[in-house]
Motif scaffolding. Structure first.
Motif, PDB file in Angstrom:
ATOM      1  N   LYS A   3       0.604  -1.274   0.228  1.00 36.28           N
ATOM      2  CA  LYS A   3       0.215  -0.088  -0.231  1.00 36.28           C
ATOM      3  C   LYS A   3       1.085   0.816   0.060  1.00 36.28           C
ATOM      4  O   LYS A   3       1.558   1.074   0.602  1.00 36.28           O
ATOM      5  N   ARG A   4       0.558   2.474  -1.026  1.00 41.73           N
ATOM      6  CA  ARG A   4       0.747   2.998  -0.827  1.00 41.73           C
ATOM      7  C   ARG A   4       0.880   3.987   0.386  1.00 41.73           C
ATOM      8  O   ARG A   4       0.030   4.156   0.769  1.00 41.73           O
ATOM      9  N   LYS A   5       1.757   4.758   0.680  1.00 42.27           N
ATOM     10  CA  LYS A   5       2.119   5.675   2.068  1.00 42.27           C
ATOM     11  C   LYS A   5       1.969   6.740   1.557  1.00 42.27           C
ATOM     12  O   LYS A   5       1.545   7.558   0.184  1.00 42.27           O
ATOM     13  N   THR A   6       0.649   7.743   2.916  1.00 45.33           N
ATOM     14  CA  THR A   6       0.005   9.000   2.449  1.00 45.33           C
ATOM     15  C   THR A   6       0.574   9.203   3.893  1.00 45.33           C
ATOM     16  O   THR A   6       0.681   8.648   5.098  1.00 45.33           O
ATOM     17  N   GLY A   7       0.340  10.696   4.164  1.00 42.32           N
ATOM     18  CA  GLY A   7       0.383  11.717   5.728  1.00 42.32           C
ATOM     19  C   GLY A   7       1.051  11.440   5.945  1.00 42.32           C
ATOM     20  O   GLY A   7       2.403  11.175   5.712  1.00 42.32           O
ATOM     21  N   ILE A   8       1.515  11.043   7.374  1.00 41.97           N
ATOM     22  CA  ILE A   8       2.608  11.701   7.882  1.00 41.97           C
ATOM     23  C   ILE A   8       3.514  10.087   8.053  1.00 41.97           C
ATOM     24  O   ILE A   8       4.348  10.323   7.183  1.00 41.97           O
ATOM     25  N   GLU A   9       3.168   8.864   7.308  1.00 41.92           N
ATOM     26  CA  GLU A   9       3.861   7.468   7.370  1.00 41.92           C
ATOM     27  C   GLU A   9       4.572   7.804   6.485  1.00 41.92           C
ATOM     28  O   GLU A   9       5.864   7.998   5.800  1.00 41.92           O
ATOM     29  N   TRP A  10       3.997   9.079   4.344  1.00 46.01           N
ATOM     30  CA  TRP A  10       5.169   9.264   4.153  1.00 46.01           C
ATOM     31  C   TRP A  10       5.595  10.914   4.093  1.00 46.01           C
ATOM     32  O   TRP A  10       6.675  10.685   3.408  1.00 46.01           O
ATOM     33  N   LEU A  11       5.465  11.368   5.465  1.00 37.01           N
ATOM     34  CA  LEU A  11       5.998  12.439   5.640  1.00 37.01           C
ATOM     35  C   LEU A  11       7.080  11.782   5.785  1.00 37.01           C
ATOM     36  O   LEU A  11       9.182  12.391   6.139  1.00 37.01           O
ATOM     37  N   LEU A  12       7.239  10.486   7.030  1.00 35.12           N
ATOM     38  CA  LEU A  12       8.606  10.078   7.177  1.00 35.12           C
ATOM     39  C   LEU A  12      10.168   9.821   7.456  1.00 35.12           C
ATOM     40  O   LEU A  12      10.512   9.137   7.357  1.00 35.12           O
ATOM     41  N   VAL A  13       9.292   8.874   5.384  1.00 35.90           N
ATOM     42  CA  VAL A  13      10.359   8.864   5.179  1.00 35.90           C
ATOM     43  C   VAL A  13      11.733   9.183   4.796  1.00 35.90           C
ATOM     44  O   VAL A  13      11.368  10.372   4.177  1.00 35.90           O
ATOM     45  N   PRO A  14      12.468   8.712   5.092  1.00 35.95           N
ATOM     46  CA  PRO A  14      14.150  10.013   4.504  1.00 35.95           C
ATOM     47  C   PRO A  14      13.629  10.111   3.655  1.00 35.95           C
ATOM     48  O   PRO A  14      14.507  11.696   3.648  1.00 35.95           O
ATOM     49  N   ARG A  15      13.336   9.576   2.623  1.00 39.49           N
ATOM     50  CA  ARG A  15      13.703  10.426   0.949  1.00 39.49           C
ATOM     51  C   ARG A  15      12.546  11.606   0.899  1.00 39.49           C
ATOM     52  O   ARG A  15      13.932  12.541   0.409  1.00 39.49           O
ATOM     53  N   ASN A  16      11.391  11.249   1.898  1.00 40.20           N
ATOM     54  CA  ASN A  16      10.483  12.033   1.328  1.00 40.20           C
ATOM     55  C   ASN A  16      11.159  13.366   2.017  1.00 40.20           C
ATOM     56  O   ASN A  16      10.494  14.523   1.736  1.00 40.20           O
ATOM     57  N   ASN A  17      11.513  13.239   3.173  1.00 36.00           N
ATOM     58  CA  ASN A  17      11.868  14.217   4.337  1.00 36.00           C
ATOM     59  C   ASN A  17      13.377  14.305   4.881  1.00 36.00           C
ATOM     60  O   ASN A  17      13.432  14.510   5.728  1.00 36.00           O
ATOM     61  N   SER A  18      14.457  15.078   3.498  1.00 35.64           N
ATOM     62  CA  SER A  18      15.489  14.040   4.277  1.00 35.64           C
ATOM     63  C   SER A  18      16.293  15.653   4.316  1.00 35.64           C
ATOM     64  O   SER A  18      17.081  15.648   5.803  1.00 35.64           O
ATOM     65  N   ILE A  19      15.500  16.786   4.814  1.00 35.23           N
ATOM     66  CA  ILE A  19      15.307  18.236   5.419  1.00 35.23           C
ATOM     67  C   ILE A  19      15.658  17.767   6.919  1.00 35.23           C
ATOM     68  O   ILE A  19      16.659  18.643   7.825  1.00 35.23           O
ATOM     69  N   ASN A  20      15.137  16.954   7.771  1.00 35.47           N
ATOM     70  CA  ASN A  20      14.705  16.842   8.864  1.00 35.47           C
ATOM     71  C   ASN A  20      16.864  16.754   9.287  1.00 35.47           C
ATOM     72  O   ASN A  20      17.232  16.811  10.391  1.00 35.47           O
ATOM     73  N   HIS A  21      16.609  15.418   8.119  1.00 35.13           N
ATOM     74  CA  HIS A  21      18.411  14.892   9.027  1.00 35.13           C
ATOM     75  C   HIS A  21      19.451  16.612   8.758  1.00 35.13           C
ATOM     76  O   HIS A  21      20.049  15.769   9.265  1.00 35.13           O
ATOM     77  N   ILE A  22      19.462  16.651   7.377  1.00 33.03           N
ATOM     78  CA  ILE A  22      20.164  17.528   7.323  1.00 33.03           C
ATOM     79  C   ILE A  22      20.338  18.801   8.568  1.00 33.03           C
ATOM     80  O   ILE A  22      21.752  19.368   8.948  1.00 33.03           O
TER      81      ILE A  22
END
Length: 224
Positions: A3-22
């Motif tokens: 199942k495709r991730k949406t919502g907060i699950e999608w946002l927490l994927v590192p590739r979608n939100n690398s800025i948090n790591h940076i």
């Protein structure tokens, strides 16, 4: 089929939100922002939340950085992320965001008191004639700080626009020797301090190589 991730699950994927790591933000910051934003914007999807989160970071990061150089480095990362967002999700090359990113990165380069410095522009190989013009070229630190050495609107890449970063290094003379700052030499003329300068020069080179490596990794990551 997964199942495709949406919502907060999608946002927490590192590739979608690398800025948090940076920026070294914890996931809890994003989760709290998501819960608050979606409460006030019921119809907002995860992509809209991510864009709003970028704008939140622009206002929050000044409270998290220790000095103006660190602040500009963080701002540059956010602007780069916003630019990549528009390319990926809106198929739009936003030259304004790209220019803000490169200008902020330039302001993040701090001068060293011991050696004259120069700035180099690192671009994607075989991007266009404008980007290729930066190869084997360097700018005096003082010149770079007072002039727009990169105009991203001149990049001819129609898919991603300008893709590049900046680096800096000690300047060398025609014999390959590091050029020391005259004021620093006159006030630190003892043999002991000259010895420490040589050690510092080696450190500067390692710092330069490290910065180039990290920045290149970040660029490649966003291009995948």
């Amino acid at each position: 089929m997964a199942k495709r991730k949406t919502g907060i699950e999608w946002l927490l994927v590192p590739r979608n939100n690398s800025i948090n790591h940076i920026l070294k933000y914890k996931d809890k910051v994003l989760i709290d922002f998501y819960n608050k934003f979606t409460k006030n914007h019921i119809d907002a999807n995860h992509k809209a939340v991510l864009w709003a989160y970028y704008n939140y970071l622009l206002n929050d990061i000044p409270n998290k950085t220790k000095n103006i150089y660190e602040l500009n480095k963080s701002l540059s990362s956010i602007y780069f992320a916003m630019s990549n967002y528009r390319i990926k999700h809106e198929k739009t090359i936003d030259t304004r965001l790209k220019q803000l990113a490169i200008d902020s990165e330039l302001k993040s380069i701090f001068p060293l008191e011991s050696y004259k410095m120069e700035v180099v522009v690192i671009t994607k190989n075989n991007c266009c004639s404008y980007c290729d013009s930066f190869k084997n070229n360097a700018f005096n630190y003082e010149y770079a700080m007072n002039n727009e050495i990169v105009d991203v609107s001149k990049c001819q890449n129609k898919i991603r626009g300008f893709v590049g970063t900046l680096g800096y290094r000690p300047k060398r003379d025609s014999n390959g020797h590091l050029i020391e700052v005259d004021d620093f030499i006159s006030s630190n003329s003892t043999i002991k301090k000259k010895s420490s300068l040589k050690k510092l020069s080696v450190g500067c080179l390692y710092v330069f190589l490290f910065i180039m490596a990290i920045n290149t990794i970040i660029i490649i990551y966003h291009m995948i």
